[in-house]
Motif scaffolding. Structure first.
Motif, short mmCIF file in Angstrom:
data_model
loop_
_atom_site.label_atom_id
_atom_site.label_comp_id
_atom_site.label_asym_id
_atom_site.label_seq_id
_atom_site.Cartn_x
_atom_site.Cartn_y
_atom_site.Cartn_z
N SER A 192 0.85 -1.19 0.00
CA SER A 192 0.00 0.00 0.00
C SER A 192 0.88 1.24 0.00
O SER A 192 1.96 1.24 0.60
CB SER A 192 -0.92 0.01 1.23
N SER A 193 0.42 2.27 -0.69
CA SER A 193 1.16 3.52 -0.77
C SER A 193 0.24 4.61 -1.31
O SER A 193 -0.74 4.33 -1.99
CB SER A 193 2.38 3.35 -1.70
N THR A 194 0.59 5.84 -1.02
CA THR A 194 -0.16 6.96 -1.59
C THR A 194 0.18 7.12 -3.07
O THR A 194 -0.57 7.75 -3.81
CB THR A 194 0.18 8.27 -0.85
N SER A 195 1.31 6.55 -3.49
CA SER A 195 1.76 6.64 -4.88
C SER A 195 1.53 5.32 -5.61
O SER A 195 2.02 4.28 -5.17
CB SER A 195 3.25 7.00 -4.93
N PRO A 196 0.82 5.34 -6.74
CA PRO A 196 0.63 4.11 -7.50
C PRO A 196 1.94 3.45 -7.90
O PRO A 196 2.10 2.23 -7.79
CB PRO A 196 -0.16 4.58 -8.73
N ARG A 197 2.90 4.25 -8.35
CA ARG A 197 4.19 3.69 -8.79
C ARG A 197 4.95 3.05 -7.63
O ARG A 197 5.59 2.01 -7.80
CB ARG A 197 5.05 4.76 -9.46
N LEU A 198 4.88 3.66 -6.48
CA LEU A 198 5.58 3.11 -5.32
C LEU A 198 4.94 1.81 -4.88
O LEU A 198 5.64 0.85 -4.52
CB LEU A 198 5.59 4.12 -4.17
N ALA A 199 3.62 1.74 -4.91
CA ALA A 199 2.92 0.50 -4.55
C ALA A 199 3.30 -0.61 -5.52
O ALA A 199 3.53 -1.76 -5.10
CB ALA A 199 1.41 0.72 -4.57
N ILE A 200 3.39 -0.30 -6.81
CA ILE A 200 3.78 -1.29 -7.82
C ILE A 200 5.23 -1.71 -7.61
O ILE A 200 5.57 -2.90 -7.68
CB ILE A 200 3.57 -0.72 -9.23
N SER A 201 6.10 -0.73 -7.36
CA SER A 201 7.52 -1.04 -7.14
C SER A 201 7.71 -1.94 -5.92
O SER A 201 8.50 -2.90 -5.96
CB SER A 201 8.30 0.26 -6.95
N ASP A 202 6.99 -1.66 -4.85
CA ASP A 202 7.08 -2.49 -3.64
C ASP A 202 6.60 -3.91 -3.93
O ASP A 202 7.17 -4.89 -3.42
CB ASP A 202 6.27 -1.87 -2.51
N MET A 203 5.54 -4.03 -4.73
CA MET A 203 5.03 -5.35 -5.07
C MET A 203 6.04 -6.13 -5.90
O MET A 203 6.20 -7.34 -5.74
CB MET A 203 3.70 -5.24 -5.82
N GLN A 204 6.74 -5.43 -6.80
CA GLN A 204 7.74 -6.11 -7.61
C GLN A 204 8.85 -6.70 -6.75
O GLN A 204 9.35 -7.80 -7.02
CB GLN A 204 8.34 -5.14 -8.64
N VAL A 205 9.23 -5.99 -5.69
CA VAL A 205 10.24 -6.51 -4.76
C VAL A 205 9.76 -7.81 -4.13
O VAL A 205 10.52 -8.79 -4.02
CB VAL A 205 10.56 -5.46 -3.67
N LEU A 206 8.50 -7.85 -3.72
CA LEU A 206 7.95 -9.06 -3.10
C LEU A 206 7.89 -10.21 -4.10
O LEU A 206 8.21 -11.36 -3.76
CB LEU A 206 6.55 -8.77 -2.54
N LEU A 207 7.50 -9.92 -5.33
CA LEU A 207 7.41 -10.98 -6.33
C LEU A 207 8.79 -11.55 -6.67
O LEU A 207 8.93 -12.74 -6.93
CB LEU A 207 6.72 -10.45 -7.59
N LEU A 208 9.79 -10.70 -6.68
CA LEU A 208 11.15 -11.19 -6.93
C LEU A 208 11.59 -12.13 -5.81
O LEU A 208 12.28 -13.14 -6.05
CB LEU A 208 12.12 -10.02 -7.05
#
Length: 267
Positions: A192-208
């Motif tokens: 979760s994040s106030t920024s869509p890009r940051l939320a997506i970036s954080d999710m990519q870290v988890l998926l990796l």
């Protein structure tokens, strides 16, 4: 073998779930073993694992996901849930990895030895419509229906869940984590994040991290079934969906763009 239903192909072995029927004496031995190892193994269970736990159930996870989606609207943040579909997770668990993790848990040598002997040269038969197959070796997987199977599987997936917990942080609800909500082999991470890009970036870290663990522990995923659920107010939701759809490289899983859930959530 139990048919999974949902109009699955009857000629495909993956359309059936293996349920192991163990000998009564073996069940008694496993019950004793579970009681003896419980004080060691239970505290090691990942906090985000809701499965195999008395008093918790799938609906609890559903409630937490729904509440977190509502929070996204109230607090004007983007909440992402990535649903992961592990392929035959129980059936493909590697015995050497299970035994290694049990050893690292520091259970006593004699109890570890029992787990070892239980899988050493083990054999089984398949019963279908009253007929029995020829006996064959059981070289992989935990026995669904076996008393020790939950403890063995938890030991197998704990490293992945604890890695995800450390990366995602532990947002809690009613004392339980919501950044990772795992029910048995279903483990949807959330960001979760106030920024869509940051939320997506954080999710990519988890998926990796999931990819790394999956490769090391021989866990495969049905990537087309691993879908992303986006929760946010309309403007931020639109931004998030546009990024995921127009920039497929922004969120990938095993080098493939992540698919989206068909979201019918009423705001």
């Amino acid at each position: 073998m139990v048919y999974k239903g949902n109009k699955k192909d009857l000629t495909n072995p993956n359309s059936f779930r293996e349920i192991t029927v163990c000998a009564q004496l073996g069940k008694i031995k496993e019950m004793v073993l579970c009681d003896l190892t419980l004080p060691v193994l239970r505290p090691l269970k990942a906090k985000s694992q809701l499965g195999f736990t008395a008093g918790l159930f799938i609906k609890a996870a559903n409630i937490m996901v729904t509440e977190k989606r509502a929070i996204a609207l109230v607090e004007n943040v983007v909440v992402l849930h990535q649903f992961l579909d592990a392929t035959q997770a129980f059936d493909r668990s590697l015995h050497p990895v299970i035994l290694r993790e049990l050893y690292n848990s520091r259970i006593s040598d004699d109890k570890w030895r029992y787990f070892y002997e239980m899988h050493k040269n083990s054999k089984k038969v398949v019963k279908w419509k009253g007929e029995l197959s020829e006996m064959f070796s059981e070289d992989i997987g935990v026995r669904q229906g076996g008393i020790c199977a939950p403890n063995e599987y938890l030991t197998y997936v704990n490293p992945n869940l604890k890695t995800l917990e450390s990366l995602a942080g532990l947002d809690t609800m009613a004392g339980h984590p919501t950044s990772i909500l795992c029910v048995a082999d279903d483990e949807p991470p959330s960001t979760s994040s106030t920024s869509p890009r940051l939320a997506i970036s954080d999710m990519q870290v988890l998926l990796l991290a999931v990819e790394t663990h999956g490769t090391s522990f021989h866990i495969s995923y049905g990537v087309p079934k691993c879908k992303l659920l986006v929760s946010a107010r309309p403007s931020k939701k639109k931004q998030t969906l546009e990024i995921v759809q127009n920039e497929p490289e922004s969120l990938t899983f095993f080098n493939k763009p992540v698919a989206l859930v068909e979201d019918n959530y009423i705001h």
